[in-house]
Design a protein around this motif. Structure first.
Motif, PDB file in Angstrom:
ATOM      1  N   PRO A  36      45.043 -13.634  34.153  1.00 33.28           N
ATOM      2  CA  PRO A  36      45.772 -12.506  34.739  1.00 33.28           C
ATOM      3  C   PRO A  36      47.292 -12.595  34.605  1.00 33.28           C
ATOM      4  O   PRO A  36      47.949 -11.568  34.434  1.00 33.28           O
ATOM      5  CB  PRO A  36      45.357 -12.535  36.218  1.00 33.28           C
ATOM      6  N   ILE A  37      47.843 -13.799  34.661  1.00 32.95           N
ATOM      7  CA  ILE A  37      49.296 -13.945  34.552  1.00 32.95           C
ATOM      8  C   ILE A  37      49.761 -13.561  33.155  1.00 32.95           C
ATOM      9  O   ILE A  37      50.751 -12.830  32.986  1.00 32.95           O
ATOM     10  CB  ILE A  37      49.731 -15.389  34.899  1.00 32.95           C
ATOM     11  N   TYR A  38      49.021 -14.015  32.161  1.00 27.91           N
ATOM     12  CA  TYR A  38      49.353 -13.664  30.777  1.00 27.91           C
ATOM     13  C   TYR A  38      49.207 -12.158  30.561  1.00 27.91           C
ATOM     14  O   TYR A  38      50.057 -11.523  29.919  1.00 27.91           O
ATOM     15  CB  TYR A  38      48.445 -14.434  29.818  1.00 27.91           C
ATOM     16  N   TYR A  80      63.943   3.186  32.278  1.00 29.45           N
ATOM     17  CA  TYR A  80      62.569   2.714  32.458  1.00 29.45           C
ATOM     18  C   TYR A  80      62.309   1.474  31.597  1.00 29.45           C
ATOM     19  O   TYR A  80      61.570   0.574  32.005  1.00 29.45           O
ATOM     20  CB  TYR A  80      61.566   3.814  32.126  1.00 29.45           C
ATOM     21  N   ALA A  81      62.891   1.418  30.400  1.00 31.06           N
ATOM     22  CA  ALA A  81      62.782   0.221  29.567  1.00 31.06           C
ATOM     23  C   ALA A  81      63.366  -0.980  30.306  1.00 31.06           C
ATOM     24  O   ALA A  81      62.779  -2.081  30.318  1.00 31.06           O
ATOM     25  CB  ALA A  81      63.493   0.433  28.233  1.00 31.06           C
ATOM     26  N   PHE A  82      64.519  -0.776  30.941  1.00 29.21           N
ATOM     27  CA  PHE A  82      65.162  -1.833  31.733  1.00 29.21           C
ATOM     28  C   PHE A  82      64.308  -2.200  32.947  1.00 29.21           C
ATOM     29  O   PHE A  82      64.158  -3.383  33.282  1.00 29.21           O
ATOM     30  CB  PHE A  82      66.549  -1.376  32.168  1.00 29.21           C
ATOM     31  N   PHE A  83      63.745  -1.197  33.595  1.00 32.30           N
ATOM     32  CA  PHE A  83      62.923  -1.412  34.795  1.00 32.30           C
ATOM     33  C   PHE A  83      61.726  -2.308  34.486  1.00 32.30           C
ATOM     34  O   PHE A  83      61.484  -3.314  35.177  1.00 32.30           O
ATOM     35  CB  PHE A  83      62.465  -0.054  35.337  1.00 32.30           C
ATOM     36  N   TYR A  84      60.977  -1.966  33.450  1.00 30.29           N
ATOM     37  CA  TYR A  84      59.789  -2.764  33.107  1.00 30.29           C
ATOM     38  C   TYR A  84      60.167  -4.114  32.510  1.00 30.29           C
ATOM     39  O   TYR A  84      59.441  -5.105  32.699  1.00 30.29           O
ATOM     40  CB  TYR A  84      58.878  -1.974  32.164  1.00 30.29           C
ATOM     41  N   ALA A  85      61.300  -4.175  31.811  1.00 27.26           N
ATOM     42  CA  ALA A  85      61.779  -5.473  31.302  1.00 27.26           C
ATOM     43  C   ALA A  85      62.143  -6.393  32.458  1.00 27.26           C
ATOM     44  O   ALA A  85      61.864  -7.605  32.415  1.00 27.26           O
ATOM     45  CB  ALA A  85      62.993  -5.262  30.394  1.00 27.26           C
ATOM     46  N   THR A  86      62.745  -5.834  33.506  1.00 29.67           N
ATOM     47  CA  THR A  86      63.105  -6.628  34.684  1.00 29.67           C
ATOM     48  C   THR A  86      61.860  -7.143  35.392  1.00 29.67           C
ATOM     49  O   THR A  86      61.801  -8.309  35.810  1.00 29.67           O
ATOM     50  CB  THR A  86      63.962  -5.788  35.653  1.00 29.67           C
ATOM     51  N   LEU A  87      60.837  -6.285  35.524  1.00 31.63           N
ATOM     52  CA  LEU A  87      59.572  -6.731  36.121  1.00 31.63           C
ATOM     53  C   LEU A  87      58.922  -7.820  35.263  1.00 31.63           C
ATOM     54  O   LEU A  87      58.332  -8.773  35.790  1.00 31.63           O
ATOM     55  CB  LEU A  87      58.610  -5.541  36.266  1.00 31.63           C
ATOM     56  N   HIS A  88      59.046  -7.677  33.953  1.00 26.78           N
ATOM     57  CA  HIS A  88      58.522  -8.670  33.009  1.00 26.78           C
ATOM     58  C   HIS A  88      59.209 -10.022  33.233  1.00 26.78           C
ATOM     59  O   HIS A  88      58.541 -11.074  33.301  1.00 26.78           O
ATOM     60  CB  HIS A  88      58.769  -8.165  31.588  1.00 26.78           C
ATOM     61  N   VAL A  89      60.529 -10.003  33.377  1.00 22.70           N
ATOM     62  CA  VAL A  89      61.292 -11.235  33.603  1.00 22.70           C
ATOM     63  C   VAL A  89      60.969 -11.828  34.975  1.00 22.70           C
ATOM     64  O   VAL A  89      60.792 -13.049  35.110  1.00 22.70           O
ATOM     65  CB  VAL A  89      62.813 -10.948  33.482  1.00 22.70           C
ATOM     66  N   ALA A  91      58.224 -11.487  36.686  1.00 20.64           N
ATOM     67  CA  ALA A  91      56.872 -12.053  36.642  1.00 20.64           C
ATOM     68  C   ALA A  91      56.902 -13.447  36.031  1.00 20.64           C
ATOM     69  O   ALA A  91      56.208 -14.364  36.505  1.00 20.64           O
ATOM     70  CB  ALA A  91      55.951 -11.130  35.840  1.00 20.64           C
ATOM     71  N   TYR A  92      57.724 -13.613  35.015  1.00 22.58           N
ATOM     72  CA  TYR A  92      57.852 -14.926  34.362  1.00 22.58           C
ATOM     73  C   TYR A  92      58.495 -15.938  35.309  1.00 22.58           C
ATOM     74  O   TYR A  92      58.018 -17.076  35.436  1.00 22.58           O
ATOM     75  CB  TYR A  92      58.682 -14.779  33.093  1.00 22.58           C
ATOM     76  N   LEU A  93      59.565 -15.525  35.987  1.00 24.49           N
ATOM     77  CA  LEU A  93      60.303 -16.441  36.848  1.00 24.49           C
ATOM     78  C   LEU A  93      59.570 -16.768  38.147  1.00 24.49           C
ATOM     79  O   LEU A  93      59.499 -17.936  38.554  1.00 24.49           O
ATOM     80  CB  LEU A  93      61.678 -15.848  37.189  1.00 24.49           C
ATOM     81  N   VAL A  94      59.025 -15.744  38.790  1.00 22.62           N
ATOM     82  CA  VAL A  94      58.455 -15.907  40.135  1.00 22.62           C
ATOM     83  C   VAL A  94      56.975 -16.268  40.087  1.00 22.62           C
ATOM     84  O   VAL A  94      56.538 -17.239  40.731  1.00 22.62           O
ATOM     85  CB  VAL A  94      58.662 -14.614  40.964  1.00 22.62           C
ATOM     86  N   ILE A  95      56.184 -15.506  39.340  1.00 22.78           N
ATOM     87  CA  ILE A  95      54.733 -15.707  39.352  1.00 22.78           C
ATOM     88  C   ILE A  95      54.328 -16.869  38.450  1.00 22.78           C
ATOM     89  O   ILE A  95      53.509 -17.714  38.821  1.00 22.78           O
ATOM     90  CB  ILE A  95      54.010 -14.415  38.940  1.00 22.78           C
ATOM     91  N   ASP A  96      54.905 -16.898  37.259  1.00 18.57           N
ATOM     92  CA  ASP A  96      54.516 -17.922  36.284  1.00 18.57           C
ATOM     93  C   ASP A  96      55.104 -19.289  36.613  1.00 18.57           C
ATOM     94  O   ASP A  96      54.431 -20.324  36.471  1.00 18.57           O
ATOM     95  CB  ASP A  96      54.958 -17.480  34.892  1.00 18.57           C
TER      96      ASP A  96
END
Length: 225
Positions: A36-38, A80-89, A91-96
């Motif tokens: 799920p994380i990936y 929106y590109a920035f918004f989803y890129a920020t969520l992507h980052v 997710a990497y920093l906090v969840i992963d």
């Protein structure tokens, strides 16, 4: 006509949040698969890249349709590109990595594909930070120069995606083709405008010379008298 444009913009704003809602439902019902994380990383990165491609597509659409109102949609899709890129980052920093900066640093050093992701995000972050009309007015000609880096961000994002993806490479290849075609279109427009400016330059010089000659006639007549 104004109502229709405003209505379309509202639909675009709502539509831009649907991927996040869809992802939230899949998280709630545990539909992200065996890893799920990936899957979370890939889907957030996917939508960031999709909105980045939509942002790049605005100029060709505007050129072909002569609809100047498309500039507002460029900003919207870019945000929106920035918004989803920020969520992507995040997710990497906090969840992963649970904000364990030592492990994050090691991962970045040992994973070259992350370098391209970082480069793409820094550019998108700067573009989002300077996307307002106030920033555009404040920066002047520098604003346009900075926002041309969106092409570099798209190329870096595609490399980041292509390099880290495991398995099917059809999707990153599709994005690579899209970015390539959009970049080629931009180059062709630039070449055409450059040739047009060169063609108009002699005419402009002749007009300027004629104007100077006309301005010298009254002075000559005045001297003769």
């Amino acid at each position: 006509m104004i109502f229709k444009i405003d209505n379309l913009r509202t639909k675009c704003i709502v539509g831009g949040l649907i991927p996040l809602l869809w992802l939230s439902i899949d998280i709630a019902f545990d539909n992200l698969g065996a890893n799920p994380i990936y899957a979370l990383h890939v889907r957030l990165g996917d939508w960031s890249l999709r909105f980045l491609c939509l942002t790049l597509a605005i100029t060709p659409i505007q050129t072909m349709t002569n609809w100047r109102g498309m500039a507002d949609y460029r900003q919207l899709f870019g945000m929106y590109a920035f918004f989803y890129a920020t969520l992507h980052v995040l997710a990497y920093l906090v969840i992963d990595h649970a904000l364990v900066w030592h492990m994050i640093g090691i991962d970045i050093i040992e994973s070259p594909y992350i370098w391209f992701g970082v480069l793409a995000y820094i550019i998108v972050f700067l573009l989002a930070l300077t996307s307002s009309k106030w920033a555009k007015k404040r920066m002047g000609k520098s604003w346009k120069k900075l926002h041309r880096f969106i092409y570099l961000a798209a190329i870096a994002a595609v490399i980041h995606y292509f390099w880290q993806l495991k398995g099917n490479l059809a999707e990153p290849l599709f994005y690579a083709i899209m970015v390539f075609l959009l970049l080629v279109f931009r180059i062709l427009v630039w070449v055409k405008n450059r040739q047009l400016n060169k063609a108009m330059a002699p005419t402009a010089r002749r007009v300027l010379t004629l104007a100077e000659e006309q301005s010298e006639i009254p002075e000559t007549i005045h001297k003769q008298h």
